[in-house]
Enzyme design. Structure first.
Site, PDB file in Angstrom:
ATOM      1  CD  GLU A 113      -3.044  -0.819   0.047  1.00 25.83           C
ATOM      2  OE1 GLU A 113      -3.171   0.313  -0.458  1.00 25.83           O
ATOM      3  OE2 GLU A 113      -3.683  -1.815  -0.347  1.00 25.83           O
ATOM      4  NE  ARG A 168      -4.915   4.213  -7.172  1.00 22.11           N
ATOM      5  CZ  ARG A 168      -4.343   3.018  -7.179  1.00 22.11           C
ATOM      6  NH1 ARG A 168      -4.396   2.261  -6.112  1.00 22.11           N
ATOM      7  NH2 ARG A 168      -3.722   2.585  -8.240  1.00 22.11           N
ATOM      8  CG  ASN A 174      -0.579   5.380  -0.980  1.00 24.10           C
ATOM      9  OD1 ASN A 174      -1.448   5.032  -1.778  1.00 24.10           O
ATOM     10  ND2 ASN A 174      -0.797   5.468   0.321  1.00 24.10           N
TER      11      ASN A 174
HETATM   12  N1  LIG Z   1       3.213   9.076  -0.887  1.00 25.57           N
HETATM   13  C1  LIG Z   1       2.209   9.940  -1.120  1.00 25.57           C
HETATM   14  N2  LIG Z   1       2.450  11.119  -1.759  1.00 25.57           N
HETATM   15  C2  LIG Z   1       1.457  12.000  -2.008  1.00 25.57           C
HETATM   16  N3  LIG Z   1       0.164  11.800  -1.655  1.00 25.57           N
HETATM   17  C3  LIG Z   1      -0.128  10.646  -1.017  1.00 25.57           C
HETATM   18  C4  LIG Z   1       0.862   9.661  -0.717  1.00 25.57           C
HETATM   19  N4  LIG Z   1       0.263   8.648  -0.056  1.00 25.57           N
HETATM   20  C5  LIG Z   1      -1.030   8.979   0.043  1.00 25.57           C
HETATM   21  N5  LIG Z   1      -1.291  10.188  -0.524  1.00 25.57           N
HETATM   22  C6  LIG Z   1      -2.587  10.901  -0.531  1.00 25.57           C
HETATM   23  O1  LIG Z   1      -3.412  10.346   0.496  1.00 25.57           O
HETATM   24  C7  LIG Z   1      -4.639   9.866  -0.047  1.00 25.57           C
HETATM   25  C8  LIG Z   1      -5.091   8.640   0.740  1.00 25.57           C
HETATM   26  O2  LIG Z   1      -4.187   7.542   0.529  1.00 25.57           O
HETATM   27  P1  LIG Z   1      -4.750   6.048   0.678  1.00 25.57           P
HETATM   28  O3  LIG Z   1      -3.657   5.104   0.347  1.00 25.57           O
HETATM   29  O4  LIG Z   1      -5.402   5.920   2.014  1.00 25.57           O
HETATM   30  O5  LIG Z   1      -5.903   5.976  -0.410  1.00 25.57           O
HETATM   31  P2  LIG Z   1      -5.770   5.923  -2.017  1.00 25.57           P
HETATM   32  O6  LIG Z   1      -4.359   5.623  -2.406  1.00 25.57           O
HETATM   33  O7  LIG Z   1      -6.373   7.163  -2.554  1.00 25.57           O
HETATM   34  O8  LIG Z   1      -6.701   4.681  -2.362  1.00 25.57           O
HETATM   35  P3  LIG Z   1      -6.315   3.093  -2.206  1.00 25.57           P
HETATM   36  O9  LIG Z   1      -5.051   3.045  -1.378  1.00 25.57           O
HETATM   37  O10 LIG Z   1      -7.481   2.492  -1.500  1.00 25.57           O
HETATM   38  O11 LIG Z   1      -6.114   2.603  -3.592  1.00 25.57           O
HETATM   39  C9  LIG Z   1      -4.343   9.637  -1.517  1.00 25.57           C
HETATM   40  O12 LIG Z   1      -5.517   9.717  -2.312  1.00 25.57           O
HETATM   41  C10 LIG Z   1      -3.346  10.754  -1.835  1.00 25.57           C
HETATM   42  O13 LIG Z   1      -4.027  11.982  -2.052  1.00 25.57           O
HETATM   43 MG   LIG Z   2      -3.277   4.087  -1.528  1.00 19.80          MG
END
Ligand SMILES: Nc1ncnc2c1ncn2[C@@H]1O[C@H](COP(=O)(O)OP(=O)(O)OP(=O)(O)O)[C@@H](O)[C@H]1O
Ligand SMILES: [Mg+2]
Length: 147
Positions: free
Chosen positions: A48, A106, A52
């Site tokens: 995960e 997502r 990200n």
């Molecule tokens: N490494 C990162 N750099 C920039 N933004 C990030 C990063 N990690 C997370 N985010 C931000 O935080 C939000 C939430 O992350 P999260 O992993 O909980 O959900 P997601 O990636 O949108 O969906 P999923 O993980 O369920 O596919 C993301 O939509 C993004 O905007």
């Molecule tokens: Mg994610």
């Protein structure tokens, strides 16, 4: 944490490296003799965090992902996953279950998964500079009845 053993790797944020990062951390964690379930939790959480970096931090570009893992002699494993990507404006909001900036494609559950599968999760970020996700899992073997 006083490290008994540690490792670090870095690799570009191409999507095929997601499985690579997960496998390397799993191989390192295996030294602590985790259960199948614990190892699977760690792999999912790393997956995960690395995903990200690939899809959010570096969005339409490729940048480096840095993983640093260590464990102490009490069996606490710490994994740091860092990028130098776009960063997160509001970390507290980003960590809310179902919050996503990626629209329909997502679920917004990545941080919730990391939080529930690991014992500790800390996210620090600087917009324009990058994000660091630090997670810990306690793999100390449970004391069994009758030895
Ligand atoms: N490494 C990162 N750099 C920039 N933004 C990030 C990063 N990690 C997370 N985010 C931000 O935080 C939000 C939430 O992350 P999260 O992993 O909980 O959900 P997601 O990636 O949108 O969906 P999923 O993980 O369920 O596919 C993301 O939509 C993004 O905007
Ligand atoms: Mg994610």
């Amino acid at each position: 944490m006083k490290a008994k053993n540690e490792m670090r790797i870095s690799f570009p944020s191409s999507s095929n490296n997601e499985a690579f990062g997960r496998a390397v951390v799993a191989a390192f964690a295996a030294q602590l003799d985790p259960t199948i379930d614990e190892l699977s939790d760690i792999k999912t959480a790393v997956s995960e965090a690395v995903t990200n970096c690939i899809v959010h931090a570096y969005r339409d570009t490729i940048g480096m992902i840095y993983i640093n893992a260590k464990y102490d002699d009490r069996g606490t494993l710490q994994i740091k996953i860092r990028d130098k990507g776009c960063g997160i404006e509001d970390v507290e909001q980003a960590m809310q279950p179902l919050f996503t900036t990626a629209g329909e494609e997502r679920a917004g559950l990545g941080f919730a998964v990391m939080e529930s599968f690991m014992d500790k999760l800390r996210v620090t970020s600087k917009p324009g500079h990058g994000t660091t996700v630090t997670m810990q899992k306690n793999l100390a073997r449970r004391v069994m009845k009758n030895g």
